[in-house]
Design an enzyme around this catalytic site. Sequence first.
Site, PDB file in Angstrom:
ATOM      1  N   GLY A  17       0.837  -1.198   0.000  1.00 24.26           N
ATOM      2  CA  GLY A  17       0.000   0.000   0.000  1.00 24.26           C
ATOM      3  C   GLY A  17       0.869   1.243   0.000  1.00 24.26           C
ATOM      4  N   ASN A  20      -1.376   7.932   1.235  1.00 19.33           N
ATOM      5  CA  ASN A  20      -0.882   8.905   2.182  1.00 19.33           C
ATOM      6  C   ASN A  20      -0.245   8.249   3.424  1.00 19.33           C
ATOM      7  OD1 ASN A  20      -2.338  10.869   4.565  1.00 19.33           O
ATOM      8  ND2 ASN A  20      -1.268  11.903   2.905  1.00 19.33           N
ATOM      9  N   GLY A  22       0.215   4.850   3.889  1.00 20.96           N
ATOM     10  CA  GLY A  22       1.111   3.770   3.503  1.00 20.96           C
ATOM     11  C   GLY A  22       2.511   4.294   3.203  1.00 20.96           C
ATOM     12  N   PHE A 122      -9.944  -3.076  -0.357  1.00 20.07           N
ATOM     13  CA  PHE A 122      -9.041  -3.806  -1.267  1.00 20.07           C
ATOM     14  C   PHE A 122      -8.378  -5.030  -0.616  1.00 20.07           C
ATOM     15  CE2 PHE A 122      -8.416   0.667  -3.101  1.00 20.07           C
ATOM     16  CZ  PHE A 122      -9.459   0.496  -4.001  1.00 20.07           C
ATOM     17  N   LYS A 271     -14.095   5.077  17.695  1.00 15.38           N
ATOM     18  CA  LYS A 271     -13.857   6.499  17.992  1.00 15.38           C
ATOM     19  C   LYS A 271     -14.629   7.420  17.048  1.00 15.38           C
ATOM     20  CE  LYS A 271     -10.373   7.270  14.642  1.00 15.38           C
ATOM     21  NZ  LYS A 271      -9.227   8.025  14.177  1.00 15.38           N
ATOM     22  N   GLN A 366     -16.641   8.239   7.970  1.00 13.54           N
ATOM     23  CA  GLN A 366     -16.560   6.902   8.556  1.00 13.54           C
ATOM     24  C   GLN A 366     -17.541   6.739   9.716  1.00 13.54           C
ATOM     25  OE1 GLN A 366     -13.304   4.369   8.540  1.00 13.54           O
ATOM     26  NE2 GLN A 366     -14.289   4.613   6.577  1.00 13.54           N
TER      27      GLN A 366
END
Lengths: 418, 418
Positions: A17, A20, A22, A122, A271, A366
Amino acid sequence: MASLSIHSKKHKVAVVGSGNWGTTIAKVVAENVQAHSDLFEQEIQMWVYEEDYQIPKDSKHYDAGSALSTKPQKLTQLINGLHENVKYLPGIALPKNIVANPDVADTVKGSTILIFNLPHQFIGRVCDGLRGKVIPYARGISCIKGVSVSDQGCELFSESIGKKLNIYCGALSGANIANEVALEKWCETTIAYDPPAMDSKQPTPAGSPSASSADLPSLQKSESKSMKLAALPAEYPPLNHANVRTLFHRPYFHVRMVKDVAGVSLGGALKNIVALAAGFVDGLGWGDNAKSAVIRIGILEEVKFGMQFFSHTCRSETFTEESCGVADIITSCSGGRNFRCAKMAVKEGKPIGEIEERELNGQKLQGTSTAYEVHSFLKAMAMEKEFPLFEAVYNILEGNNKPEDIPKLVEAHSTDDV
Amino acid sequence: MASLSIHSKKHKVAVVGSGNWGTTIAKVVAENVQAHSDLFEQEIQMWVYEEDYQIPKDSKHYDAGSALSTKPQKLTQLINGLHENVKYLPGIALPKNIVANPDVADTVKGSTILIFNLPHQFIGRVCDGLRGKVIPYARGISCIKGVSVSDQGCELFSESIGKKLNIYCGALSGANIANEVALEKWCETTIAYDPPAMDSKQPTPAGSPSASSADLPSLQKSESKSMKLAALPAEYPPLNHANVRTLFHRPYFHVRMVKDVAGVSLGGALKNIVALAAGFVDGLGWGDNAKSAVIRIGILEEVKFGMQFFSHTCRSETFTEESCGVADIITSCSGGRNFRCAKMAVKEGKPIGEIEERELNGQKLQGTSTAYEVHSFLKAMAMEKEFPLFEAVYNILEGNNKPEDIPKLVEAHSTDDV
């Protein structure tokens, strides 16, 4: 301290990966393998999902006389030529021992340590492509935040990876904003790593039969009874907490090691629900006391969730004392996108979906999807009442409650048992 | 639930102190005694340090035709006439069952519950004036934040009060900004209350000899071996957690009861050191990750301090899970004065003393004095190295270190023991 002489082999590290986060983690470990050549081979292979990229004219790398600049180039070629991920981490110089590789199977070839850092959707496809290509005694670390929750159950991404590749996989999570880590601004992180005991003891010689499932930690025991993990050959330095920490710890990126993979993974998912709640009360203008009350209640619901559904391995301290728990929740409730959008929604009196569309350029919050998934899971378990804050967020999103109701909704549960 | 019929007497409540926070707590309990007339007498006596006060011309209470407005008046008369503490909590209507009283001994007369809420430097003098005037079986709750730390040792204010008056005294602390509570903005608080077991069992009839020290909780055991506490007569409803909570809990002021008086008291003191550290890193522009790392480390040093020096009674959960711990530290590191002044000092490159003078109108930062006191105590115990964040703040204040050194200073201690 790692002993220098008794191990004839070194660990080879691959990063799967290169977004950003990774690329940032690749930078961190590339610096550390240079600093610890006794333990690690010097080259870090980094898998890049290949694409064409045109360097923008305002980039410092744009050179009208160079072929690299005048037409779109393969992203791997740009990264390897410029030592910068110009698309996903522009402006950050990468160590030269990072090698971008468009072939995922080739990336992990010969690697004993696999770091997974890609969008969670992925995982399945990439792991399918890696099956049979991974050294059997390799160990993984997942830096992918979140868990997969539905009314069917709750699975950790590290577990999914481990099962697909038949390797042990730990998890890294913390109060880490990729760009700040890339700029070497100080922060902390938590790595959960609890592989079969054979790794540190190394009782079995290379190539010997793998350990029996009785040696596996409880998470693996419960989730993958049929899994047989291969022991790390004795030629390698052990992959114990000290050596894993050495691979990730930097002066600007402080690592604490724990064993609780479930807790580390859950903190990064739950969170986001709490951050929505914090945004709601902050949008009402209720001040810092109310916000810190929401955070406190949120931490305790995270603890309860972990202890309830991952009782084999979860420890409350992972949530209350580690970066992946209390620190990550504080950061998310300070300026994270879930917090900000929820606050705007209340202040402007608009549905959060409208704010999401306006502010996030097509990306999705999220927190809202996690709130729905967790609600659906809790409902299937008939345990909604045990998690009043998580449920409050769901009901506010659904229009069944208002942000003003939060104190009343959590009140009945705020007494102790004395 | 409290039973209604078996107790012939009700508890009488007095509040000792009437500043901003004292008046706010008086308002809270005055509302609750009205709502629970089965347990409590209706009048709340509140001790006011008598002074003359002139209502300002821009006050809504100013009336040019009234004697109350045209010349300075006794503050008690103003409070009792206007049902507002015009000097220390202006703009907040007080329940009419609060009676301001300039005589501290008269204030506590006949009261079984004494709430202490005054600046800590007055505790000694006020308690001296109360000696012998307090019902022997009265119970206290101290709302005074902080502890008394020096190279001589570490004493809780609730202990000082308890010893001076020979009564049991618990403590209340949380993420509570007085003005926000007065405005009924929602928050939480923690009450530590762990009186002799005889209170809830009530095995002894009124007037019987007091319990032996073997019945006392461990804090009292260690600190006041010679203290003999009088049992609460059976005519009164028991002062157990449920009934104490009833006196303080409001829809906008959620109470959690614990037993750990030391932890509740320490949290309110030590958080101010952490808030300075958070201000230092925020002043450097290191972002939310660094700030939440400081908070996390600060919570763990609070835990360590409590477990080390109050091991009889302290519980780590008081710091990691309660409003007096994690929530109060978050609030203090968000916008509290210690945080703000430390941040300004770093941003402007000025000594914090200069900022303090400019910003605080002659008031002093709690964090700086606590940092010096705690350092002096730790040095006397030869334990400075165990508290690297507390020491870092001290050394930054002293000019021995710079804020940029914080990661390095806490780094050696950030590994776990695996």
